[in-house]
Design a protein around this motif. Structure first.
Motif, short mmCIF file in Angstrom:
data_model
loop_
_atom_site.label_atom_id
_atom_site.label_comp_id
_atom_site.label_asym_id
_atom_site.label_seq_id
_atom_site.Cartn_x
_atom_site.Cartn_y
_atom_site.Cartn_z
N MET A 181 0.83 -1.22 0.00
CA MET A 181 0.00 0.00 0.00
C MET A 181 0.86 1.26 0.00
N PHE A 182 2.04 1.20 0.61
CA PHE A 182 2.90 2.39 0.68
C PHE A 182 3.34 2.84 -0.70
N TYR A 183 3.41 1.91 -1.66
CA TYR A 183 3.84 2.26 -3.01
C TYR A 183 2.66 2.55 -3.93
N SER A 184 1.49 2.09 -3.57
CA SER A 184 0.33 2.10 -4.47
C SER A 184 -0.21 3.51 -4.75
N GLY A 185 -0.26 3.87 -6.03
CA GLY A 185 -0.88 5.14 -6.41
C GLY A 185 -2.38 5.09 -6.23
N ALA A 186 -2.98 3.90 -6.43
CA ALA A 186 -4.43 3.76 -6.27
C ALA A 186 -4.85 4.01 -4.82
N VAL A 187 -4.14 3.40 -3.88
CA VAL A 187 -4.46 3.60 -2.46
C VAL A 187 -4.22 5.05 -2.07
N ALA A 188 -3.15 5.64 -2.60
CA ALA A 188 -2.83 7.04 -2.28
C ALA A 188 -3.94 7.97 -2.76
N GLY A 189 -4.51 7.70 -3.94
CA GLY A 189 -5.61 8.53 -4.44
C GLY A 189 -6.79 8.51 -3.49
N ALA A 190 -7.12 7.32 -2.97
CA ALA A 190 -8.22 7.20 -2.01
C ALA A 190 -7.90 7.90 -0.70
N LYS A 191 -6.65 7.80 -0.25
CA LYS A 191 -6.27 8.45 1.00
C LYS A 191 -6.28 9.97 0.86
N GLU A 192 -5.94 10.49 -0.31
CA GLU A 192 -5.97 11.93 -0.52
C GLU A 192 -7.40 12.44 -0.40
N ALA A 193 -8.36 11.66 -0.88
CA ALA A 193 -9.77 12.03 -0.71
C ALA A 193 -10.12 12.08 0.78
N LEU A 194 -9.63 11.09 1.53
CA LEU A 194 -9.90 11.04 2.96
C LEU A 194 -9.31 12.25 3.68
N VAL A 195 -8.13 12.71 3.23
CA VAL A 195 -7.52 13.91 3.78
C VAL A 195 -8.47 15.09 3.63
N SER A 196 -9.21 15.13 2.53
CA SER A 196 -10.15 16.22 2.25
C SER A 196 -11.52 15.98 2.86
N GLY A 197 -11.66 14.91 3.63
CA GLY A 197 -12.94 14.64 4.28
C GLY A 197 -13.95 13.94 3.40
N VAL A 198 -13.50 13.34 2.31
CA VAL A 198 -14.42 12.68 1.37
C VAL A 198 -14.29 11.17 1.51
N PRO A 199 -15.38 10.45 1.72
CA PRO A 199 -15.34 8.99 1.82
C PRO A 199 -14.76 8.38 0.54
N SER A 200 -14.01 7.29 0.69
CA SER A 200 -13.34 6.74 -0.49
C SER A 200 -13.14 5.24 -0.40
N LEU A 201 -12.99 4.64 -1.59
CA LEU A 201 -12.66 3.23 -1.73
C LEU A 201 -11.47 3.11 -2.67
N SER A 202 -10.56 2.19 -2.38
CA SER A 202 -9.54 1.81 -3.36
C SER A 202 -9.75 0.33 -3.66
N ILE A 203 -9.66 -0.01 -4.95
CA ILE A 203 -9.98 -1.37 -5.39
C ILE A 203 -8.85 -1.91 -6.24
N SER A 204 -8.41 -3.13 -5.94
CA SER A 204 -7.34 -3.77 -6.70
C SER A 204 -7.72 -5.22 -7.02
N LEU A 205 -7.27 -5.69 -8.18
CA LEU A 205 -7.46 -7.08 -8.60
C LEU A 205 -6.13 -7.80 -8.48
N ASN A 206 -6.14 -8.96 -7.83
CA ASN A 206 -4.92 -9.74 -7.65
C ASN A 206 -4.51 -10.39 -8.98
N TRP A 207 -3.91 -9.58 -9.83
CA TRP A 207 -3.56 -9.98 -11.19
C TRP A 207 -2.37 -10.94 -11.18
N LYS A 208 -2.51 -12.06 -11.88
CA LYS A 208 -1.43 -13.03 -12.01
C LYS A 208 -0.94 -13.05 -13.45
N LYS A 209 0.33 -12.67 -13.63
CA LYS A 209 0.91 -12.62 -14.97
C LYS A 209 0.88 -14.00 -15.61
#
Length: 399
Positions: A181-209
């Protein structure tokens, strides 16, 4: 509706009046009283659509199948006013980085049923811009410094309550469990919304190459859509958990999942593999870093000669970045400079996980992992006491 402005700017008063009139059904609104706004979007007539607003971003880029599948499904529901503000290129491991001091291009793109912009920045840039009031008419009004706290509270009550705004970041290609999560841009986008007081979800698919297929993104959307609908419904009712974001991890072969499971963040992360790269094989490697550093200036220059969309698409970067490391050695008589080139890749590692409550364990077992994330600083009392004791001893030892 009439009101004293109490020293507030005309644009701010107009925005607040507009939101208030919509909450009352528009009976008190007076079209002739609309004041001009410095916001680009506010120059247009504000959409009368009163459906809940869903702002979508991601880490993989606006053209990624995960985002497009998600937006298509949200639009098809017909329940939401869908807006997209996503990176123009892959920023999946950009973490919570921003791009201050550089010119950011936001170019409109066509996604059926949605209002969409691609941005030459990170997911955090996208959410910050999307909620700033500079891009979308419904977002945060202009703030006046002396009334900052008051207007922030008014904005949250009027805008969040009136439109039931939610941010969804995803669907990311690849797991963002544990310390990933520390590297994830997707999680960071959701957390930035939370910083602004906006509810958020981050969604990832466990992709297997070599195993996962693009069609699994549509399956993943079908799996998490009921939770998305429930989230927005409960935001409207005021019963959605406050001060947290939900990180949703969908297993490989989503349609075969074993159900939802509330989990805790694990310590898992992918291994870092640094591979030496021959400069002969990559002749452009020497200029890569300098090109990256001047990206904003280049975009600004191109903007004078071409459209923002054209400028944004000229500087598409590769998903796997080449990192230049330069070392300088001083010999007795001559000075030599050595340049080496390296490529970083994330490599999945097999570990045995026994704690059933961890996100990675649930995901590997075929469950949809739902991990609440908070911005509140957390530190267990044992660690706090240990640090306090160590500092006391360290300072006394120097005396």
């Amino acid at each position: 509706m009439t009101s004293k402005n109490n020293g507030l700017s005309a644009a701010l008063v107009s925005n607040l009046q507009d939101v208030l009139s919509k909450r009352k059904g528009g009976s008190d609104a007076s079209p002739s009283e609309e004041a001009p706004s410095t916001s680009v979007a506010a120059k247009e007539e504000i959409d009368e659509d009163s459906r809940p607003i869903v702002l979508v971003t991601n880490g993989d880029g606006i053209d990624s199948p995960g985002l497009l599948s998600l937006v298509e499904a949200l639009v098809s529901e017909g329940l939401y006013n869908v807006h997209v503000c996503a990176p123009q290129t892959d920023k999946s491991v950009s973490s919570h980085s921003m791009t201050p001091g550089e010119t950011i291009a936001a170019s409109s793109v066509i996604i059926k049923g949605a209002t969409a912009f691609e941005v030459s920045g990170t997911p955090v840039d996208c959410i910050s811009l999307g909620l700033s009031g500079a891009l979308f008419a419904w977002s945060k009004p202009i703030l006046v410094s002396i009334f900052l706290i008051i207007i922030e509270m008014l904005w949250y009550y009027l805008v969040i309550s009136a439109y039931f705004l939610q941010v969804i970041s995803g669907i990311n290609q690849g797991s963002s469990c544990g310390n990933q999560m520390f590297y994830s841009g997707a999680v960071a986008g959701a957390k930035e919304a939370l910083v602004s007081g906006v509810p958020s979800l981050s969604i990832s698919l466990n992709w297997k190459k070599g195993e996962s297929k693009e069609s699994e993104f549509k399956e993943a959307v079908g799996v998490c859509l009921p939770l998305i609908n429930a989230t927005i419904r409960d935001i409207e009712k005021g019963v959605f958990p406050k001060d947290c974001s939900l990180n949703i991890e969908i297993p490989t072969s989503p349609s075969s999942n074993k159900g939802f499971k509330v989990t805790k963040q694990s310590m898992w992360r992918q291994s870092h593999s640094w591979q030496a790269v021959s400069a002969n094989r990559h002749p452009g490697a020497g200029n890569f870093m300098s090109n990256q550093q001047s990206l904003g200036a280049q975009l600004a220059q191109l903007g004078r000669d071409a459209s923002a969309a054209g400028a944004a698409r000229r500087f598409t970067t590769q998903k796997k970045s080449i990192v230049e490391i330069e070392s300088v050695g001083v010999a007795p008589k001559t000075e030599s400079r050595v340049k080496k080139y390296f490529r970083l890749e994330f490599v999945a590692k097999n570990e045995e996980h026994t704690d059933e409550d961890l996100d990675i364990k649930a995901l590997e077992d075929g469950f949809v992992s739902v991990t609440p994330l908070s911005l509140r600083p957390k530190m267990d009392s044992e660690t706090q006491a240990a640090v306090s004791e160590w500092i006391s001893k360290a300072l006394n030892a120097d005396q």
